[in-house]
Design a protein around this motif. Structure first.
Motif, PDB file in Angstrom:
ATOM      1  N   THR A 188       9.483   0.269   1.578  1.00  0.00           N
ATOM      2  CA  THR A 188       8.212   0.074   2.254  1.00  0.00           C
ATOM      3  C   THR A 188       7.894  -1.415   2.337  1.00  0.00           C
ATOM      4  N   THR A 189       7.474  -1.851   3.504  1.00  0.00           N
ATOM      5  CA  THR A 189       7.031  -3.235   3.675  1.00  0.00           C
ATOM      6  C   THR A 189       5.626  -3.351   3.099  1.00  0.00           C
ATOM      7  N   GLU A 190       5.461  -4.256   2.165  1.00  0.00           N
ATOM      8  CA  GLU A 190       4.147  -4.464   1.554  1.00  0.00           C
ATOM      9  C   GLU A 190       3.221  -5.150   2.560  1.00  0.00           C
ATOM     10  N   GLY A 194      -6.311  -1.790  -2.634  1.00  0.00           N
ATOM     11  CA  GLY A 194      -5.170  -1.566  -1.759  1.00  0.00           C
ATOM     12  C   GLY A 194      -5.592  -1.501  -0.305  1.00  0.00           C
ATOM     13  N   GLU A 217      -2.055   3.851   3.614  1.00  0.00           N
ATOM     14  CA  GLU A 217      -0.721   3.569   3.086  1.00  0.00           C
ATOM     15  C   GLU A 217       0.229   3.350   4.264  1.00  0.00           C
TER      16      GLU A 217
END
Length: 159
Positions: free
Chosen positions: A23-25, A138, A142
């Motif tokens: 996953t690309t942050e 966050g 997502e």
């Protein structure tokens, strides 16, 4: 020997031993003119789940600002943003990914929230909330949820 290797590779892939796409942050997303070419997860989006996110008041809540003719089952569509009808024809998948991740990269004056961003915010401190500002939060969505929303938006065509 080659057949044995292929069988082992197939078993590894089916059991999850093979390396999955990472996953690309949020801080590592690469924008080019507001678009994000690469998938954030390497996993195709699920348009049905994307539709749920777009209409869910606790997740994407896109209908708070956008009208969407595909969602007549959800009341109270907003009129602040452009209609979502035809979004899949107006913008490419990469452009839609960029807009959902951080619309301000393509449209600097946009009021749209950045759904996949975690830094660069101006947050009120003690004078406003009575508590110190906290930087440990966050993204709103997502990475896979962004991909799901993009998959759904690409299905919206003008009739």
């Amino acid at each position: 020997m080659e057949r044995k290797f292929l069988v082992i590779l197939a078993l590894a892939a089916s059991t999850g031993v093979a390396s999955a796409a990472e996953t690309t942050e949020p801080g590592n997303v690469e924008f080019v003119d507001g678009a994000v070419e690469a998938s954030l997860t390497g996993v195709p989006g699920d348009a049905a789940n994307g539709r749920k996110i777009v209409g869910d008041k606790g997740l994407g809540n896109c209908v708070a600002c956008h009208q969407n003719g595909d969602m007549t089952d959800i009341p109270w569509h907003g009129e602040i943003g452009p209609m979502l009808d035809g979004a899949g024809e107006r913008w490419s998948e990469a452009e839609l990914r960029g807009i959902v991740a951080n619309a301000k990269m393509m449209f600097p004056d946009s009021m749209m929230p950045s759904f996949y961003k975690v830094d660069g915010f101006i947050r009120p401190g003690k004078a406003f909330t009575g508590k110190a500002a906290d930087d440990s939060f966050g993204p709103l969505l997502e990475a896979q949820q962004v991909e799901d929303v993009v998959a759904y938006l690409t299905t919206l065509k003008d009739d």
